[in-house]
Scaffold this active site. Structure first.
Site, mmCIF file in Angstrom:
data_model
loop_
_atom_site.group_PDB
_atom_site.id
_atom_site.type_symbol
_atom_site.label_atom_id
_atom_site.label_comp_id
_atom_site.label_asym_id
_atom_site.label_seq_id
_atom_site.Cartn_x
_atom_site.Cartn_y
_atom_site.Cartn_z
ATOM 1 N NE ARG A 101 25.930 75.960 -6.878
ATOM 2 C CZ ARG A 101 26.263 75.242 -5.688
ATOM 3 N NH1 ARG A 101 26.635 75.569 -4.670
ATOM 4 N NH2 ARG A 101 26.280 73.994 -5.813
ATOM 5 N NE ARG B 51 31.514 70.175 6.003
ATOM 6 C CZ ARG B 51 30.517 69.620 6.296
ATOM 7 N NH1 ARG B 51 29.074 69.899 5.470
ATOM 8 N NH2 ARG B 51 30.327 68.774 7.292
ATOM 9 C CE LYS C 159 24.018 67.938 -11.614
ATOM 10 N NZ LYS C 159 22.941 68.796 -10.481
ATOM 11 N NE ARG D 201 25.319 73.800 -14.089
ATOM 12 C CZ ARG D 201 25.737 72.939 -13.341
ATOM 13 N NH1 ARG D 201 26.576 72.084 -13.614
ATOM 14 N NH2 ARG D 201 25.749 73.235 -12.020
ATOM 15 N NE ARG E 52 27.684 69.375 -2.737
ATOM 16 C CZ ARG E 52 27.088 69.662 -4.218
ATOM 17 N NH1 ARG E 52 26.776 68.773 -4.864
ATOM 18 N NH2 ARG E 52 26.858 70.868 -4.580
HETATM 19 P P1 ADP Z 1 24.628 67.200 -7.517
HETATM 20 O O1 ADP Z 1 25.768 66.539 -8.185
HETATM 21 O O2 ADP Z 1 23.284 67.268 -8.222
HETATM 22 O O3 ADP Z 1 25.004 68.477 -7.327
HETATM 23 P P2 ADP Z 1 25.051 65.550 -5.149
HETATM 24 O O4 ADP Z 1 25.081 64.120 -5.747
HETATM 25 O O5 ADP Z 1 26.479 66.080 -4.739
HETATM 26 O O6 ADP Z 1 24.522 66.513 -6.064
HETATM 27 O O7 ADP Z 1 24.227 65.543 -3.830
HETATM 28 C C1 ADP Z 1 23.944 66.780 -2.978
HETATM 29 C C2 ADP Z 1 23.782 66.391 -1.417
HETATM 30 O O8 ADP Z 1 22.646 65.614 -1.155
HETATM 31 C C3 ADP Z 1 25.224 65.243 -1.186
HETATM 32 O O9 ADP Z 1 25.275 65.833 0.118
HETATM 33 C C4 ADP Z 1 24.502 64.174 -1.116
HETATM 34 O O10 ADP Z 1 25.019 63.329 -0.154
HETATM 35 C C5 ADP Z 1 22.777 64.267 -0.895
HETATM 36 N N1 ADP Z 1 21.956 63.525 -1.627
HETATM 37 C C6 ADP Z 1 22.167 62.822 -2.800
HETATM 38 N N2 ADP Z 1 21.017 62.240 -3.108
HETATM 39 C C7 ADP Z 1 20.079 62.111 -2.120
HETATM 40 C C8 ADP Z 1 19.099 61.645 -1.592
HETATM 41 N N3 ADP Z 1 18.277 60.894 -2.518
HETATM 42 N N4 ADP Z 1 18.510 62.127 -0.546
HETATM 43 C C9 ADP Z 1 18.991 62.733 0.386
HETATM 44 N N5 ADP Z 1 20.155 63.490 0.101
HETATM 45 C C10 ADP Z 1 20.754 62.944 -0.998
HETATM 46 P P1 ADP Z 2 26.075 71.611 -8.653
HETATM 47 O O1 ADP Z 2 25.676 70.392 -9.331
HETATM 48 O O2 ADP Z 2 26.213 71.514 -7.186
HETATM 49 O O3 ADP Z 2 25.552 72.935 -9.128
HETATM 50 P P2 ADP Z 2 28.827 71.708 -10.158
HETATM 51 O O4 ADP Z 2 29.991 70.937 -9.707
HETATM 52 O O5 ADP Z 2 28.043 71.176 -11.288
HETATM 53 O O6 ADP Z 2 27.583 71.944 -9.050
HETATM 54 O O7 ADP Z 2 28.914 73.117 -10.749
HETATM 55 C C1 ADP Z 2 29.592 74.068 -9.860
HETATM 56 C C2 ADP Z 2 29.837 75.429 -10.697
HETATM 57 O O8 ADP Z 2 30.661 75.243 -11.926
HETATM 58 C C3 ADP Z 2 28.513 75.794 -11.183
HETATM 59 O O9 ADP Z 2 27.768 76.959 -10.044
HETATM 60 C C4 ADP Z 2 28.903 77.013 -12.486
HETATM 61 O O10 ADP Z 2 29.792 78.276 -12.084
HETATM 62 C C5 ADP Z 2 30.190 75.948 -13.011
HETATM 63 N N1 ADP Z 2 29.720 74.845 -13.910
HETATM 64 C C6 ADP Z 2 30.073 73.535 -13.955
HETATM 65 N N2 ADP Z 2 29.304 72.879 -14.948
HETATM 66 C C7 ADP Z 2 29.068 74.044 -15.807
HETATM 67 C C8 ADP Z 2 28.473 73.999 -17.215
HETATM 68 N N3 ADP Z 2 28.068 72.962 -17.805
HETATM 69 N N4 ADP Z 2 28.177 75.306 -17.571
HETATM 70 C C9 ADP Z 2 28.548 76.443 -16.796
HETATM 71 N N5 ADP Z 2 29.266 76.412 -15.637
HETATM 72 C C10 ADP Z 2 29.443 75.181 -15.062
#
Ligand code: ADP
Ligand code: ADP
Ligand code: ZN
Length: 210
Positions: free
Chosen positions: A168, A156, A14, A89, A123
């Protein structure tokens, strides 16, 4: 004002896609995860409350999140809509959102669970500009240097470890995925295959937004 929601499990891509499509949408990225991490780092009351849930891989209570969003969308850059990343969420969050802004598209990035752990555990992000990278799947072009801003300072996330990822994912399946049906019934839900090359996914998202 019309907003977009980027929807999907943790690690679906995302944030990566939000950064890539920002130019074509002209909408700012609003990530509740980033906002919460900033609150934790600043030691605000919201950050102190949120930290225990984040460390455990659980969702932060709806009320905390809804208040954050209500304040954020009052800001001047949000007046033409925003691109939500990681919000809503839960169904109560989606209901609250519907009462404050119109959502034109929900883009669901579909990635199977077995890919999620490897994505999250590799990541890292640039500490200066927030660009998202992956040790194997999306490394920096020059080792140790951000492609976007040349910074050598990376971080990280504390919750990007295998045991927290499992919590999660459970939270996602139990509390967030029911939102798919909620948005499907409104006819604004677009599923994009997220288990592909990053650029192909961006193209499909831009197409779905037309
Ligand atoms: P989210 O915001 O949904 O948690 P991220 O954009 O942070 O996800 O992506 C999670 C990890 O996967 C990052 O390390 C990113 O570089 C990698 N990633 C994102 N899109 C892809 C893809 N299409 N294929 C492989 N790795 C990806
Ligand atoms: P990812 O996409 O990798 O799960 P986020 O950065 O979106 O990570 O979220 C990290 C943490 O922050 C989640 O595990 C949760 O604890 C909290 N969080 C983020 N967005 C929300 C939301 N909309 N509602 C509840 N908790 C949230
Ligand atoms: Zn950078």
């Amino acid at each position: 004002m019309q907003s977009i929601v980027l929807f999907g499990p943790p690690g679906a891509g995302k944030g990566t896609q939000a950064q890539r499509i920002m130019e074509s949408t002209g909408l700012p990225q609003v990530s509740t995860g980033d906002m919460l991490r900033a609150a934790v780092a600043a030691g605000t009351p919201t950050g102190l409350e949120a930290k225990k849930y984040m460390d455990a891989g659980q969702l932060v209570p709806d009320e905390v999140i809804i208040n954050l969003i209500k304040d954020r969308i009052k800001e001047s850059d949000a007046q033409n809509g925003v691109m939500f990343d990681g919000f809503p969420r839960t169904i109560p969050q989606a209901e609250a959102l519907a009462s404050i802004t119109e959502v034109s598209h929900v883009i669901a990035i579909d990635v199977p669970d077995e890919r999620i752990v490897e994505r999250i555990c590799g990541r890292f992000t640039c500490n200066e500009c927030g660009s998202v990278y992956h040790d194997t799947f999306n490394p920096t072009k020059v080792a140790g240097q951000c492609d976007n801003c040349d910074s050598k300072d990376f971080k990280r996330r504390a919750d990007d470890n295998e045991s927290t990822v499992m919590s999660r994912l459970t939270a996602y399946h139990e509390q967030t995925s029911p939102l798919a049906d909620w948005y499907l019934s409104k006819g604004i839900f677009h599923v994009i295959d997220g288990d592909r090359d990053i650029d192909e996914i961006s193209k499909d998202i831009i197409e779905a937004l037309k």
